[in-house]
Design a protein around this motif. Structure first.
Motif, PDB file in Angstrom:
ATOM      1  N   MET A   1      28.594  10.490  12.621  1.00  0.00           N
ATOM      2  CA  MET A   1      28.038   9.397  13.425  1.00  0.00           C
ATOM      3  C   MET A   1      26.685   9.817  13.998  1.00  0.00           C
ATOM      4  O   MET A   1      26.436  10.990  14.221  1.00  0.00           O
ATOM      5  CB  MET A   1      28.981   9.052  14.580  1.00  0.00           C
ATOM      6  N   ARG A   2      25.834   8.824  14.249  1.00  0.00           N
ATOM      7  CA  ARG A   2      24.532   9.033  14.875  1.00  0.00           C
ATOM      8  C   ARG A   2      24.566   8.323  16.221  1.00  0.00           C
ATOM      9  O   ARG A   2      24.704   7.106  16.261  1.00  0.00           O
ATOM     10  CB  ARG A   2      23.428   8.449  14.006  1.00  0.00           C
ATOM     11  N   VAL A   3      24.442   9.094  17.305  1.00  0.00           N
ATOM     12  CA  VAL A   3      24.515   8.505  18.639  1.00  0.00           C
ATOM     13  C   VAL A   3      23.471   9.111  19.572  1.00  0.00           C
ATOM     14  O   VAL A   3      22.975  10.204  19.324  1.00  0.00           O
ATOM     15  CB  VAL A   3      25.915   8.666  19.283  1.00  0.00           C
ATOM     16  N   GLN A   4      23.159   8.375  20.640  1.00  0.00           N
ATOM     17  CA  GLN A   4      22.271   8.875  21.664  1.00  0.00           C
ATOM     18  C   GLN A   4      22.720   8.350  23.018  1.00  0.00           C
ATOM     19  O   GLN A   4      23.378   7.321  23.113  1.00  0.00           O
ATOM     20  CB  GLN A   4      20.820   8.515  21.395  1.00  0.00           C
ATOM     21  N   VAL A   5      22.365   9.097  24.060  1.00  0.00           N
ATOM     22  CA  VAL A   5      22.669   8.709  25.431  1.00  0.00           C
ATOM     23  C   VAL A   5      21.481   7.900  25.947  1.00  0.00           C
ATOM     24  O   VAL A   5      20.338   8.346  25.872  1.00  0.00           O
ATOM     25  CB  VAL A   5      22.927   9.943  26.320  1.00  0.00           C
ATOM     26  N   VAL A   6      21.774   6.698  26.460  1.00  0.00           N
ATOM     27  CA  VAL A   6      20.744   5.823  27.010  1.00  0.00           C
ATOM     28  C   VAL A   6      20.737   6.016  28.525  1.00  0.00           C
ATOM     29  O   VAL A   6      21.778   5.954  29.172  1.00  0.00           O
ATOM     30  CB  VAL A   6      21.015   4.349  26.647  1.00  0.00           C
ATOM     31  N   VAL A   7      19.535   6.262  29.067  1.00  0.00           N
ATOM     32  CA  VAL A   7      19.369   6.592  30.485  1.00  0.00           C
ATOM     33  C   VAL A   7      18.582   5.489  31.180  1.00  0.00           C
ATOM     34  O   VAL A   7      17.493   5.122  30.727  1.00  0.00           O
ATOM     35  CB  VAL A   7      18.642   7.948  30.642  1.00  0.00           C
ATOM     36  N   ASN A   8      19.119   4.953  32.287  1.00  0.00           N
ATOM     37  CA  ASN A   8      18.372   4.020  33.130  1.00  0.00           C
ATOM     38  C   ASN A   8      17.325   4.803  33.907  1.00  0.00           C
ATOM     39  O   ASN A   8      17.622   5.864  34.455  1.00  0.00           O
ATOM     40  CB  ASN A   8      19.296   3.343  34.149  1.00  0.00           C
ATOM     41  N   ASN A   9      16.104   4.303  33.967  1.00  0.00           N
ATOM     42  CA  ASN A   9      15.020   4.919  34.737  1.00  0.00           C
ATOM     43  C   ASN A   9      14.734   6.358  34.318  1.00  0.00           C
ATOM     44  O   ASN A   9      14.411   7.203  35.144  1.00  0.00           O
ATOM     45  CB  ASN A   9      15.316   4.870  36.241  1.00  0.00           C
ATOM     46  N   GLY A  10      14.873   6.625  33.020  1.00  0.00           N
ATOM     47  CA  GLY A  10      14.595   7.959  32.499  1.00  0.00           C
ATOM     48  C   GLY A  10      14.510   7.913  30.985  1.00  0.00           C
ATOM     49  O   GLY A  10      14.739   6.872  30.366  1.00  0.00           O
ATOM     50  N   SER A  67      18.196  10.280  25.339  1.00  0.00           N
ATOM     51  CA  SER A  67      18.346  11.501  24.548  1.00  0.00           C
ATOM     52  C   SER A  67      17.799  11.273  23.149  1.00  0.00           C
ATOM     53  O   SER A  67      17.530  10.141  22.745  1.00  0.00           O
ATOM     54  CB  SER A  67      19.826  11.906  24.468  1.00  0.00           C
ATOM     55  N   VAL A  68      17.674  12.343  22.417  1.00  0.00           N
ATOM     56  CA  VAL A  68      17.353  12.234  21.003  1.00  0.00           C
ATOM     57  C   VAL A  68      18.560  11.640  20.298  1.00  0.00           C
ATOM     58  O   VAL A  68      19.642  11.525  20.878  1.00  0.00           O
ATOM     59  CB  VAL A  68      16.980  13.605  20.385  1.00  0.00           C
ATOM     60  N   CYS A  69      18.404  11.288  19.048  1.00  0.00           N
ATOM     61  CA  CYS A  69      19.503  10.773  18.234  1.00  0.00           C
ATOM     62  C   CYS A  69      20.242  11.972  17.641  1.00  0.00           C
ATOM     63  O   CYS A  69      19.659  12.762  16.913  1.00  0.00           O
ATOM     64  CB  CYS A  69      18.951   9.888  17.130  1.00  0.00           C
ATOM     65  N   TYR A  70      21.514  12.103  17.989  1.00  0.00           N
ATOM     66  CA  TYR A  70      22.326  13.202  17.494  1.00  0.00           C
ATOM     67  C   TYR A  70      23.113  12.760  16.272  1.00  0.00           C
ATOM     68  O   TYR A  70      23.686  11.680  16.260  1.00  0.00           O
ATOM     69  CB  TYR A  70      23.311  13.695  18.557  1.00  0.00           C
ATOM     70  N   TYR A  74      14.030   7.126  16.752  1.00  0.00           N
ATOM     71  CA  TYR A  74      15.086   6.137  16.625  1.00  0.00           C
ATOM     72  C   TYR A  74      15.302   5.428  17.944  1.00  0.00           C
ATOM     73  O   TYR A  74      15.429   6.049  18.987  1.00  0.00           O
ATOM     74  CB  TYR A  74      16.396   6.803  16.187  1.00  0.00           C
ATOM     75  N   ALA A  75      15.369   4.104  17.890  1.00  0.00           N
ATOM     76  CA  ALA A  75      15.663   3.326  19.091  1.00  0.00           C
ATOM     77  C   ALA A  75      17.167   3.136  19.202  1.00  0.00           C
ATOM     78  O   ALA A  75      17.874   3.068  18.195  1.00  0.00           O
ATOM     79  CB  ALA A  75      14.964   1.977  19.002  1.00  0.00           C
ATOM     80  N   ALA A  76      17.643   3.047  20.418  1.00  0.00           N
ATOM     81  CA  ALA A  76      19.066   2.840  20.641  1.00  0.00           C
ATOM     82  C   ALA A  76      19.489   1.495  20.053  1.00  0.00           C
ATOM     83  O   ALA A  76      18.794   0.496  20.182  1.00  0.00           O
ATOM     84  CB  ALA A  76      19.368   2.886  22.132  1.00  0.00           C
ATOM     85  N   GLY A  77      20.638   1.506  19.411  1.00  0.00           N
ATOM     86  CA  GLY A  77      21.204   0.284  18.871  1.00  0.00           C
ATOM     87  C   GLY A  77      22.308  -0.200  19.790  1.00  0.00           C
ATOM     88  O   GLY A  77      22.262  -0.004  21.001  1.00  0.00           O
ATOM     89  N   GLY A  78      23.335  -0.794  19.185  1.00  0.00           N
ATOM     90  CA  GLY A  78      24.470  -1.267  19.960  1.00  0.00           C
ATOM     91  C   GLY A  78      25.264  -0.119  20.547  1.00  0.00           C
ATOM     92  O   GLY A  78      25.077   1.046  20.184  1.00  0.00           O
ATOM     93  N   THR A  79      26.133  -0.446  21.468  1.00  0.00           N
ATOM     94  CA  THR A  79      26.976   0.563  22.097  1.00  0.00           C
ATOM     95  C   THR A  79      27.826   1.275  21.049  1.00  0.00           C
ATOM     96  O   THR A  79      28.343   0.650  20.135  1.00  0.00           O
ATOM     97  CB  THR A  79      27.873  -0.104  23.159  1.00  0.00           C
ATOM     98  N   ALA A  80      27.942   2.580  21.183  1.00  0.00           N
ATOM     99  CA  ALA A  80      28.727   3.389  20.244  1.00  0.00           C
ATOM    100  C   ALA A  80      30.191   2.943  20.287  1.00  0.00           C
ATOM    101  O   ALA A  80      30.694   2.516  21.334  1.00  0.00           O
ATOM    102  CB  ALA A  80      28.610   4.861  20.598  1.00  0.00           C
ATOM    103  N   PRO A  81      30.906   3.053  19.161  1.00  0.00           N
ATOM    104  CA  PRO A  81      32.310   2.639  19.124  1.00  0.00           C
ATOM    105  C   PRO A  81      33.191   3.535  19.998  1.00  0.00           C
ATOM    106  O   PRO A  81      32.798   4.646  20.374  1.00  0.00           O
ATOM    107  CB  PRO A  81      32.685   2.769  17.645  1.00  0.00           C
TER     108      PRO A  81
END
Length: 101
Positions: A61-70, A73-76, A28-35
């Motif tokens: 909810m399905r969320v993931q942490v987006v990391v700069n230069n890394g 996370s997986v989609c939780y 899963y690719a990151a979507g928009g910012t989580a609410p």
């Protein structure tokens, strides 16, 4: 030279009995910012950062942490009321945002 890094996740279940936290495939690719109902607090550590997350949305909810230069996370998949901590250990990565996935 490739820099070693270690990613780990610590799940802390602080919700009512029956609540769940599941990691979905990382395709899963990151979507928009989580609410805003996904509460997040970021703490810098000597080895990277920790993100404390809680689903206050009243629904799964399905969320993931987006990391700069890394690596992100997986989609939780988190039931309403579930809390967990994402731990990132790496030399270059920094917290970018929490996104829906």
């Amino acid at each position: 030279m490739r820099l070693p890094k270690k990613l780990s996740v610590v799940a802390a279940m602080t919700a009512a009995v029956g609540a769940s936290l599941v990691s979905a495939p990382s395709a899963y690719a990151a979507g928009g910012t989580a609410p805003a109902c996904i509460q997040r607090n970021v703490y810098e550590t000597s080895k990277g950062f920790d993100v404390s997350l809680q689903n206050n949305c009243g629904k799964t909810m399905r969320v993931q942490v987006v990391v700069n230069n890394g690596s992100d996370s997986v989609c939780y998949v988190a039931s309403a009321g579930v809390s967990w901590i994402y731990v990132y250990e790496g030399l270059l990565g920094s917290y970018s945002r929490t996104a829906v996935c």
